[in-house]
Design an enzyme around this catalytic site. Sequence first.
Site, PDB file in Angstrom:
ATOM      1  N   GLU A 151       1.255   7.045   6.985  1.00 20.89           N
ATOM      2  CA  GLU A 151       2.390   6.546   6.186  1.00 20.89           C
ATOM      3  C   GLU A 151       2.196   6.931   4.723  1.00 20.89           C
ATOM      4  OE1 GLU A 151       3.684   2.466   6.752  1.00 20.89           O
ATOM      5  OE2 GLU A 151       2.687   2.359   8.677  1.00 20.89           O
ATOM      6  N   ASP A 179      20.254   2.325   6.778  1.00 20.64           N
ATOM      7  CA  ASP A 179      21.594   1.736   6.702  1.00 20.64           C
ATOM      8  C   ASP A 179      21.400   0.231   6.884  1.00 20.64           C
ATOM      9  OD1 ASP A 179      21.146   1.433   9.396  1.00 20.64           O
ATOM     10  OD2 ASP A 179      22.346   3.172   9.970  1.00 20.64           O
ATOM     11  N   SER A 216       0.837  -1.210   0.000  1.00 24.23           N
ATOM     12  CA  SER A 216       0.000   0.000   0.000  1.00 24.23           C
ATOM     13  C   SER A 216       0.876   1.265   0.000  1.00 24.23           C
ATOM     14  CB  SER A 216      -0.987   0.000   1.167  1.00 24.23           C
ATOM     15  OG  SER A 216      -0.322   0.183   2.389  1.00 24.23           O
ATOM     16  N   HIS A 270       8.601   3.066   8.566  1.00 21.15           N
ATOM     17  CA  HIS A 270       8.409   2.138   9.683  1.00 21.15           C
ATOM     18  C   HIS A 270       7.258   2.643  10.553  1.00 21.15           C
ATOM     19  CE1 HIS A 270       9.526  -0.878  12.595  1.00 21.15           C
ATOM     20  NE2 HIS A 270       9.409   0.049  13.537  1.00 21.15           N
TER      21      HIS A 270
END
Length: 256
Positions: free
Chosen positions: A158, A125, A12, A93
């Site tokens: 998000e 990273d 999504s 996240h």
Amino acid sequence: MRVCVLISGRGSNMESLIRNADGYTIEAVISNKPDAAGLRVADGLGVRCMAEPSLDGIRDMMDGMRPDLVCMAGFMRILPADLTERYRVMNIHPSLLPQYPGLRAVEQALNDGATSSGCTVHFADSGVDTGKIIAQAAVQVAPGDTSDTLAARILEWEHRLYPEAVRWYAARLAAEGGEGPAVRGRDRQMIRTAEPERAASHAAEMGVAYVRRDGDSYMISAEKPTVPPYVAVVPGDGVGLALERVRRLAATDGSA
Ligand code: GAR
């Protein structure tokens, strides 16, 4: 600015990046899971999509594409350091990092009794949800929230935050002269692949390039190796001639 999106599932966030692409283009979507639902979504939206289970294979694909930015969007693998160092990589996240990294971040926040959580876009990273934070959005935990209800409200943020962060990066690159770090670092770039065909096509694409053997792999670089054996590929060689040279290297292991 050319972006490559990595997914593992539903996609999504990938869809939101595609639908809100403004100042950047989504060059390709790669999934490490061949049955990821997101691949069908990307395909339906006319974006090139590929499945590649191995991180080595994904690295080869990146080296073929050389995107300015790689966006992990629900990509559930840790990228190796050589990839995160070679390319600018972003991740999204579902927590306010550095709190609750890793799997089941929303559940972790609820179990911890947090009164608010949210989402974070950060440069990635090779750690687990580590790297410089770019943007965050906070979401209040409501009484009676389950991890599903809270995750759904975080997900809405998000979908807004990720395209915004990518647009911000595209604008920053344009202001700096339009060259992505992957392009700027081209002269130092080393490409590794086990396949002679890929080695040849990378080398031909680079203009002047040098190919040497490293164990079972070929290393292609713009910089001349200090010691033979290696072969040189020059502009005008084309993939055919480059492949001949690479095969000669494999057969004789002698410099040319
Ligand atoms: C999203 O909530 C994303 O933040 C999370 O996985 C979900 C993927 O959903 N990522 C992580 O937890 C990374 N550590 P999507 O496939 O629908 O974008």
